[in-house]
Design a protein around this motif. Structure first.
Motif, PDB file in Angstrom:
ATOM      1  N   TYR A   3      -4.085 -14.027  20.421  1.00 20.20           N
ATOM      2  CA  TYR A   3      -4.331 -12.900  21.312  1.00 20.20           C
ATOM      3  C   TYR A   3      -5.832 -12.649  21.483  1.00 20.20           C
ATOM      4  CZ  TYR A   3       0.629 -12.193  20.565  1.00 20.20           C
ATOM      5  OH  TYR A   3       1.981 -12.372  20.512  1.00 20.20           O
ATOM      6  N   LYS A   4      -6.598 -12.870  20.412  1.00 27.53           N
ATOM      7  CA  LYS A   4      -8.049 -12.643  20.498  1.00 27.53           C
ATOM      8  C   LYS A   4      -8.737 -13.671  21.391  1.00 27.53           C
ATOM      9  CE  LYS A   4      -8.658 -10.190  16.130  1.00 27.53           C
ATOM     10  NZ  LYS A   4      -9.363 -10.132  14.827  1.00 27.53           N
ATOM     11  N   VAL A   5      -8.186 -14.870  21.454  1.00 21.85           N
ATOM     12  CA  VAL A   5      -8.760 -15.899  22.330  1.00 21.85           C
ATOM     13  C   VAL A   5      -8.281 -15.719  23.766  1.00 21.85           C
ATOM     14  CG1 VAL A   5      -8.793 -18.373  22.868  1.00 21.85           C
ATOM     15  CG2 VAL A   5      -9.118 -17.598  20.500  1.00 21.85           C
ATOM     16  N   TYR A   6      -6.969 -15.594  23.937  1.00 23.22           N
ATOM     17  CA  TYR A   6      -6.424 -15.615  25.291  1.00 23.22           C
ATOM     18  C   TYR A   6      -6.380 -14.251  25.968  1.00 23.22           C
ATOM     19  CZ  TYR A   6      -5.286 -20.513  24.774  1.00 23.22           C
ATOM     20  OH  TYR A   6      -5.387 -21.876  24.620  1.00 23.22           O
ATOM     21  N   GLY A   7      -6.317 -13.160  25.191  1.00 26.03           N
ATOM     22  CA  GLY A   7      -6.319 -11.833  25.804  1.00 26.03           C
ATOM     23  C   GLY A   7      -7.546 -11.599  26.675  1.00 26.03           C
ATOM     24  N   PRO A   8      -8.767 -11.792  26.139  1.00 25.29           N
ATOM     25  CA  PRO A   8      -9.956 -11.606  26.978  1.00 25.29           C
ATOM     26  C   PRO A   8     -10.013 -12.575  28.156  1.00 25.29           C
ATOM     27  CG  PRO A   8     -10.548 -11.562  24.651  1.00 25.29           C
ATOM     28  CD  PRO A   8      -9.117 -12.004  24.721  1.00 25.29           C
ATOM     29  N   LYS A   9      -9.520 -13.800  27.977  1.00 24.78           N
ATOM     30  CA  LYS A   9      -9.546 -14.766  29.077  1.00 24.78           C
ATOM     31  C   LYS A   9      -8.626 -14.306  30.212  1.00 24.78           C
ATOM     32  CE  LYS A   9      -9.541 -19.227  27.973  1.00 24.78           C
ATOM     33  NZ  LYS A   9     -10.865 -19.738  28.381  1.00 24.78           N
ATOM     34  N   ILE A  10      -7.463 -13.783  29.861  1.00 23.97           N
ATOM     35  CA  ILE A  10      -6.541 -13.283  30.891  1.00 23.97           C
ATOM     36  C   ILE A  10      -7.147 -12.062  31.582  1.00 23.97           C
ATOM     37  CG2 ILE A  10      -4.256 -12.290  31.321  1.00 23.97           C
ATOM     38  CD1 ILE A  10      -3.288 -13.939  28.847  1.00 23.97           C
ATOM     39  N   ALA A  11      -7.724 -11.165  30.800  1.00 20.01           N
ATOM     40  CA  ALA A  11      -8.326  -9.956  31.367  1.00 20.01           C
ATOM     41  C   ALA A  11      -9.446 -10.292  32.346  1.00 20.01           C
ATOM     42  CB  ALA A  11      -8.854  -9.062  30.247  1.00 20.01           C
ATOM     43  N   ALA A  12     -10.201 -11.340  32.022  1.00 22.07           N
ATOM     44  CA  ALA A  12     -11.322 -11.753  32.887  1.00 22.07           C
ATOM     45  C   ALA A  12     -10.879 -12.725  33.975  1.00 22.07           C
ATOM     46  CB  ALA A  12     -12.417 -12.390  32.037  1.00 22.07           C
ATOM     47  N   ARG A  13      -9.579 -13.058  34.015  1.00 22.47           N
ATOM     48  CA  ARG A  13      -9.032 -14.042  34.958  1.00 22.47           C
ATOM     49  C   ARG A  13      -9.768 -15.378  34.807  1.00 22.47           C
ATOM     50  NH1 ARG A  13      -6.814  -9.649  34.710  1.00 22.47           N
ATOM     51  NH2 ARG A  13      -5.967  -8.484  36.492  1.00 22.47           N
ATOM     52  N   GLU A  14     -10.068 -15.720  33.573  1.00 17.18           N
ATOM     53  CA  GLU A  14     -10.819 -16.938  33.263  1.00 17.18           C
ATOM     54  C   GLU A  14      -9.846 -18.101  33.085  1.00 17.18           C
ATOM     55  OE1 GLU A  14     -13.463 -18.606  29.547  1.00 17.18           O
ATOM     56  OE2 GLU A  14     -13.563 -16.465  29.986  1.00 17.18           O
ATOM     57  N   THR A  15      -9.783 -18.970  34.081  1.00 18.29           N
ATOM     58  CA  THR A  15      -8.815 -20.069  34.041  1.00 18.29           C
ATOM     59  C   THR A  15      -9.461 -21.447  34.134  1.00 18.29           C
ATOM     60  OG1 THR A  15      -8.505 -19.990  36.443  1.00 18.29           O
ATOM     61  CG2 THR A  15      -7.046 -18.608  35.102  1.00 18.29           C
ATOM     62  N   GLU A  16     -10.787 -21.490  34.188  1.00 17.92           N
ATOM     63  CA  GLU A  16     -11.477 -22.777  34.273  1.00 17.92           C
ATOM     64  C   GLU A  16     -11.954 -23.198  32.880  1.00 17.92           C
ATOM     65  OE1 GLU A  16     -11.458 -24.419  37.152  1.00 17.92           O
ATOM     66  OE2 GLU A  16     -10.357 -22.702  37.960  1.00 17.92           O
ATOM     67  N   GLY A  17     -12.538 -24.415  32.798  1.00 15.89           N
ATOM     68  CA  GLY A  17     -13.057 -24.902  31.524  1.00 15.89           C
ATOM     69  C   GLY A  17     -11.974 -25.051  30.482  1.00 15.89           C
ATOM     70  N   ALA A  18     -10.888 -25.677  30.870  1.00 12.14           N
ATOM     71  CA  ALA A  18      -9.698 -25.723  30.030  1.00 12.14           C
ATOM     72  C   ALA A  18      -9.914 -26.482  28.731  1.00 12.14           C
ATOM     73  CB  ALA A  18      -8.550 -26.362  30.811  1.00 12.14           C
ATOM     74  N   GLY A  19      -9.533 -25.842  27.630  1.00 10.63           N
ATOM     75  CA  GLY A  19      -9.431 -26.543  26.361  1.00 10.63           C
ATOM     76  C   GLY A  19      -7.989 -26.986  26.147  1.00 10.63           C
ATOM     77  N   PHE A  20      -7.066 -26.207  26.714  1.00  9.83           N
ATOM     78  CA  PHE A  20      -5.629 -26.490  26.616  1.00  9.83           C
ATOM     79  C   PHE A  20      -5.073 -26.190  28.001  1.00  9.83           C
ATOM     80  CE2 PHE A  20      -1.662 -25.392  23.796  1.00  9.83           C
ATOM     81  CZ  PHE A  20      -0.952 -26.392  24.431  1.00  9.83           C
ATOM     82  N   THR A  21      -4.642 -27.207  28.703  1.00 12.18           N
ATOM     83  CA  THR A  21      -4.264 -27.049  30.104  1.00 12.18           C
ATOM     84  C   THR A  21      -2.798 -26.651  30.280  1.00 12.18           C
ATOM     85  OG1 THR A  21      -3.607 -29.361  30.373  1.00 12.18           O
ATOM     86  CG2 THR A  21      -5.939 -28.826  30.752  1.00 12.18           C
ATOM     87  N   LEU A  22      -2.498 -26.137  31.468  1.00 12.48           N
ATOM     88  CA  LEU A  22      -1.104 -25.836  31.806  1.00 12.48           C
ATOM     89  C   LEU A  22      -0.248 -27.099  31.774  1.00 12.48           C
ATOM     90  CD1 LEU A  22      -1.495 -23.319  34.769  1.00 12.48           C
ATOM     91  CD2 LEU A  22      -0.937 -22.800  32.398  1.00 12.48           C
ATOM     92  N   ARG A  23      -0.816 -28.212  32.184  1.00  5.26           N
ATOM     93  CA  ARG A  23      -0.062 -29.478  32.158  1.00  5.26           C
ATOM     94  C   ARG A  23       0.353 -29.838  30.730  1.00  5.26           C
ATOM     95  NH1 ARG A  23      -1.874 -34.302  30.964  1.00  5.26           N
ATOM     96  NH2 ARG A  23      -4.047 -33.646  31.181  1.00  5.26           N
ATOM     97  N   LEU A  24      -0.575 -29.675  29.785  1.00  3.62           N
ATOM     98  CA  LEU A  24      -0.241 -29.957  28.392  1.00  3.62           C
ATOM     99  C   LEU A  24       0.738 -28.918  27.840  1.00  3.62           C
ATOM    100  CD1 LEU A  24      -3.710 -31.067  26.968  1.00  3.62           C
ATOM    101  CD2 LEU A  24      -1.721 -32.509  27.464  1.00  3.62           C
TER     102      LEU A  24
END
Length: 291
Positions: free
Chosen positions: A214-235
């Motif tokens: 939650y600490k990693v992905y919560g801020p990313k979702i809040a900021a709508r940050e979807t680029e620079g993937a470390g773990f992609t939707l495809r994976l």
């Protein structure tokens, strides 16, 4: 130690670099050359083909999925050419069925398979701070423990069956993806009543859900940050598929995973497959008609 390293993606290149810094002799192979050249500049030796990487005491593979691993390790003849006594650390997320097949193939050539999937994003790989689950022969694990200590902050033993480590990784990835979807849906709900995304994230990550996911992905979702993937939707789609497939033989129903698969499949079909996994949560917000 003389190491062959196959698979220098966003995770593998950091792991291989740490082994070099620890003073090990590392021969690397990758499907694309720039990553190989980068490691060579750091002191690695380039392998001309996967078989050359197998000329080692320990072979480490960090490849994308079952199909790529099969092509690179099996179809190429590399595994069949390995010398008896080789220890293979398979550190990617692979299916239970394929790990079982690999174990049989390794035994037939006198090699030992350790499933050692890693937990953490590429920044932790670069820092040598991964968590690593291991399943395989105890004597082989003891032999490679110094390498595991270089690549990770803690090794989690799962017994002598490589499948145990593989299913742990599959199950926890399913949980991580569920958490991202749930965070996006909860953020859509609270936002619709006027609660700020940053306030929501600050609250959940300091109370009920004070955990890395939650600490990693919560801020990313809040900021709508979807680029620079470390773990992609495809994976993510691949890993949820592995969970559903693994559940079938033992009749384990995974209804949440089925929903995740459909949401991920839709995202990939719409061309978002290389977006960061945080995009799954962002999509939940946008499904509610909000931005």
């Amino acid at each position: 130690m003389r190491i062959g390293f196959i698979g220098l993606g966003s995770m593998g290149k950091g792991m291989a670099a740490n082994l070099l810094r620890a003073g090990h002799e590392v021969r690397v192979w990758n499907r694309s050359l720039p990553a190989v050249e980068q490691l060579v500049r750091q002191g690695a030796t380039a392998a001309g083909d996967p078989g050359e990487a197998f000329d080692a005491e320990v072979l480490i593979s960090m490849l994308a999925d079952d199909a790529v691993t099969r092509a690179v390790l099996i179809d190429s003849g590399a595994l069949a050419s390995s010398k008896p006594g080789l220890i293979h650390l398979s550190m990617a997320t692979l299916s239970v069925e394929f790990i079982e097949e690999l174990a049989v193939l390794h035994e037939s050539v006198g090699a030992q398979l350790i499933a050692a999937p890693v937990f953490g994003r590429n920044d932790l790989a670069e820092a040598g701070k991964l968590n690593i689950a291991v399943g395989g022969p105890a004597t082989a694990i003891a032999r490679v423990q110094p390498l595991l200590d270089v690549m990770g902050q803690k090794t989690w033993p799962m017994g002598e069956d490589p499948v145990n480590a593989a299913i742990l990784k599959i199950a926890t990835n399913m949980m991580l993806i569920s958490a991202i979807e749930a965070t996006g849906e909860a953020m859509a709900l609270t936002q619709s009543y006027g609660v700020g995304n940053s306030d929501f994230v600050e609250f959940i990550t300091n109370t009920l859900f004070a955990a890395p996911a939650y600490k990693v992905y919560g801020p990313k979702i809040a900021a709508r940050e979807t680029e620079g993937a470390g773990f992609t939707l495809r994976l993510g789609l691949k890993d949820v598929g592995l969970a559903l497939k693994a559940g079938e033989p033992n009749h384990v129903s995974l209804p949440v995973a089925s929903v995740l698969r459909d949401n991920l499949l839709d995202a990939v079909a719409l061309g978002e497959g290389e977006s960061d996994l945080a995009a799954l949560g962002v999509r939940a917000i946008r499904r509610s008609g909000q931005e």
